[in-house]
Write a protein that holds these residues in place. Structure first.
Motif, PDB file in Angstrom:
ATOM      1  N   UNK A  14       0.869  -1.169   0.000  1.00  0.00           N
ATOM      2  CA  UNK A  14       0.000   0.000   0.000  1.00  0.00           C
ATOM      3  C   UNK A  14       0.909   1.223   0.000  1.00  0.00           C
ATOM      4  N   UNK A  15       0.451   2.339  -0.524  1.00  0.00           N
ATOM      5  CA  UNK A  15       1.280   3.546  -0.460  1.00  0.00           C
ATOM      6  C   UNK A  15       1.718   3.825   0.970  1.00  0.00           C
ATOM      7  N   UNK A  16       2.978   4.150   1.145  1.00  0.00           N
ATOM      8  CA  UNK A  16       3.497   4.405   2.485  1.00  0.00           C
ATOM      9  C   UNK A  16       3.888   3.150   3.239  1.00  0.00           C
ATOM     10  N   UNK A  17       3.981   2.009   2.530  1.00  0.00           N
ATOM     11  CA  UNK A  17       4.324   0.754   3.195  1.00  0.00           C
ATOM     12  C   UNK A  17       5.689   0.821   3.875  1.00  0.00           C
ATOM     13  N   UNK A  18       6.598   1.596   3.305  1.00  0.00           N
ATOM     14  CA  UNK A  18       7.955   1.710   3.864  1.00  0.00           C
ATOM     15  C   UNK A  18       7.915   2.251   5.287  1.00  0.00           C
TER      16      UNK A  18
END
Length: 205
Positions: A14-18
């Motif tokens: 998902x976006x921002x998984x990092x």
């Protein structure tokens, strides 16, 4: 927000998984190369995070090699994690010395698999230093060899090893098949992930 210590069953990209990763639980970053069965010359290259439990998660939905390498390199520098990237030509220190040694190693593994009792617990496979047949493949790639020269090198390997004394012919054929399959896959990967070098001047006819 709960940090990811493993990809688990429900952890997906998902976006921002990092920002959700607990980096102390991460073993390494990995450039995953995925080959299309229907189109052997088409590849996807995916940046992955590998946790200590050997689960992994995608870090981006981009599929080009430059993006995958950039993501892994940046996160490696920030979080001090190693990067495993088999998409680049092998450094000379990681290659095997000869194709003969490569075949001998794989034949030993085949012999162990054939002679092992079905009741024995199988041993986990050791991670390869480099893939079967790769040292010759990478050498030819870096020299700017053509597809025809690459295939001829595999044919020559099989011709020169057929005369080995005391070697079971079926084992030898199996080893040849393993090495040829891996070498061809490696050859296609190198071309998909790297700019092919110009032929070395000393080898131009």
């Amino acid at each position: 927000m709960k940090k990811l210590i493993s990809s688990g069953k429900d952890a997906e990209y998902a976006p921002g998984i990092v920002d959700r990763i607990e980096w102390a639980c991460l073993k390494q970053l990995y450039v995953l190369a995925v080959q299309y069965e229907a189109e052997p010359r088409k590849w996807d290259f995916i940046a992955e995070a590998v946790f200590h439990d050997d689960t992994f998660i995608e870090l981006s939905h981009d599929r080009d090699i430059a993006t995958a390498r950039k993501i892994c390199a940046c996160l490696s520098a920030i979080h001090d994690k190693p990067v495993v990237d088999w998409t680049r030509p092998a450094p000379s220190g990681l290659t095997l010395e000869t194709f003969r040694g490569d075949i001998a190693r794989y034949m030993a593994g085949l012999k162990e698999a054939v002679t092992r009792s079905e009741w024995e617990e199988p041993k986990p496979p050791a991670p390869p230093v480099w893939g079967a047949g790769w040292e010759n493949t990478d050498y030819l790639f870096l020299d700017g060899a053509t597809d025809e020269e690459f295939v001829e090198s595999l044919d020559e390997l099989e011709r020169t090893t057929k005369t080995w004394a005391g070697v079971n012919l079926s084992d030898l054929k199996a080893a040849h098949r393993i090495i040829r399959d891996e070498a061809v896959r490696r050859w296609l990967m190198l071309h998909a992930a790297n700019t092919k070098p110009e032929p070395k001047q000393g080898e131009l006819a």
